[in-house]
Structures are given as C-alpha cells and as structure tokens.
Enzyme design. Structure first.
Site, PDB file in Angstrom:
ATOM      1  N   GLY A  67     -13.617   5.371  20.115  1.00  0.00           N
ATOM      2  CA  GLY A  67     -15.012   5.254  19.766  1.00  0.00           C
ATOM      3  C   GLY A  67     -15.060   4.418  18.365  1.00  0.00           C
ATOM      4  CD  GLN A 120     -15.337   4.684  12.391  1.00  0.00           C
ATOM      5  OE1 GLN A 120     -15.773   4.660  13.537  1.00  0.00           O
ATOM      6  NE2 GLN A 120     -14.163   4.993  12.147  1.00  0.00           N
ATOM      7  CB  CYS A 155     -11.007   9.330  12.057  1.00  0.00           C
ATOM      8  SG  CYS A 155     -12.351   8.419  11.628  1.00  0.00           S
ATOM      9  CG  LEU A 156      -9.768   4.104  14.821  1.00  0.00           C
ATOM     10  CD1 LEU A 156     -11.145   2.913  15.631  1.00  0.00           C
ATOM     11  CD2 LEU A 156      -8.523   3.699  15.213  1.00  0.00           C
ATOM     12  CD  GLU A 161     -17.073   7.340  17.146  1.00  0.00           C
ATOM     13  OE1 GLU A 161     -17.275   6.865  15.949  1.00  0.00           O
ATOM     14  OE2 GLU A 161     -16.014   7.419  17.482  1.00  0.00           O
ATOM     15  CG  HIS A 184     -17.837   7.758  11.655  1.00  0.00           C
ATOM     16  ND1 HIS A 184     -17.005   8.076  10.468  1.00  0.00           N
ATOM     17  CD2 HIS A 184     -16.815   7.939  12.517  1.00  0.00           C
ATOM     18  CE1 HIS A 184     -15.744   8.089  10.875  1.00  0.00           C
ATOM     19  NE2 HIS A 184     -15.567   8.078  12.161  1.00  0.00           N
TER      20      HIS A 184
END
Ligand code: GNR
Ligand code: NI
Length: 176
Positions: A46, A51, A91-92, A134, A137
């Site tokens: 995702g 981000q 999480c990226l 998501e 975020h």
C-alpha cells in the site's frame, strides 16, 4: 511513469492532513500511476499520497499474491468497522521497524475511483488492515503512534542510528 521519493519518519510532513481530491484529470491519473509504480518497486502492499509529500486524499493498494490487483481509493470514508485483529505492521516510511497493531477486523469503505465514480468496498483481514493503515497516513498518523512512548523512542533511536550509518558510508565512499 516515475518512481517517487518516500518520506521517512519522523519527517514532519508525514503529519500533514490531506485535502479531498476535486479534479479527476490526466494529472491525477499520472499521480496514481506513479504511486503504484513506487509501491510495487519498494516493494509494498500500500502507499498513501502523504508518503510522497502529496497531501490529497488518495491511496493505492495491492495485497494480492501475484501483485496484479491494484486498488485505488480516492477520498475514502469509513462507513463501518467491526471486530478486532492484531497484525505485525511495517511501513515504507518507517523502514526496518515492525510492531503489533490492533485494528478493526472488517470494514466497509466508500471511495471514488480514478474516474471520480463512487464505489463501496467490504474488506477484512490484510486488506482491511492495509486500508486502515493508509487512511491513517491521510490524516497524518503513522503506525508507530499506536506504540508506547518508550517503544516509539526506541524506534526513533534505531532509525537515527541507521541514518548515521548511511551518512558515514557515504562519506567513506567520498574519501576514496
Ligand atoms: O508494505 C506495507 N506492508 C504492510 C504490512 C503490514 C501492515 C501494513 C502495511 S502497509 C506497508 C506499506 C506502507 O507503508 N503503506 O503506507
Ligand atoms: Ni505506511
């Protein structure tokens, strides 16, 4: 198509609250393709526009095994949430950190697709986890916010150490 740069915690820009998407044009379509490319390349399941420092209510997902089921949610709204599940999240924007988070087990979401057409989606399991992650975020929330103050301080330290190691490696390379 182009790969975008992903912001990393504790970057204050990750705290920005996204505004609704109002224009469904070629630029939006391009942004969606770039988000998908960035997500697949990471690789991740995702990615929220927040981000990549774009503060509009837009997220992409693909929780399929074959990575061939892209989902796009624009201006998503949570209609219902039921039950609980615990999953070790990553999480990226918080690379190398994994921690258990409790979320709703099943959800109902209303969103717009890339043409601006409304649709509803029922999700449970990993897809429900990912959508909730998501959507967080988009309101400036990161999964480490659910951890204790102590654990969050440890995460911060670990990320700072990793960042210092990267800088040092870069400087050594430069000196050669
Ligand atoms: O790639 C990702 N994996 C993941 C695993 C468990 C729970 C949530 C996620 S989302 C994450 C990608 C990401 O950071 N999206 O914001
Ligand atoms: Ni994330």
């Amino acid at each position: 198509m182009s790969k975008l740069t992903i912001l990393e915690f504790p970057d204050p820009r990750l705290r920005t609250c996204a505004v609704p998407v109002t224009r469904f044009d070629a630029a939006l379509s391009q942004l969606i393709d770039d988000l998908l490319e960035t997500m697949y390349a990471a690789p991740g399941i995702g990615l929220a526009a927040t981000q990549v420092d774009v503060h509009r209510q837009l997220l992409v997902l693909d929780v399929s095994e074959e990575k061939n089921r892209p989902l796009v949610l624009i201006n998503p709204q949570l209609l219902a949430a039921e039950g609980e599940q615990v999953y070790q999240e990553g999480c990226l924007s918080v690379p190398g950190i994994y921690a258990d988070v409790t979320r709703a087990h099943s959800i109902q979401v209303r969103a717009l697709d890339r043409q601006g057409q409304a649709f509803e989606l029922a999700a449970d399991g990993l897809l429900a986890i990912c959508i909730q992650h998501e959507m967080d975020h988009l309101v400036g929330k990161v999964f480490v916010d659910y951890l204790s103050v102590l654990k969050r301080a440890m995460v911060r330290k670990k990320l700072e150490k990793a960042r210092r190691a990267r800088v040092d490696a870069g400087q050594r390379e430069h000196a050669l």
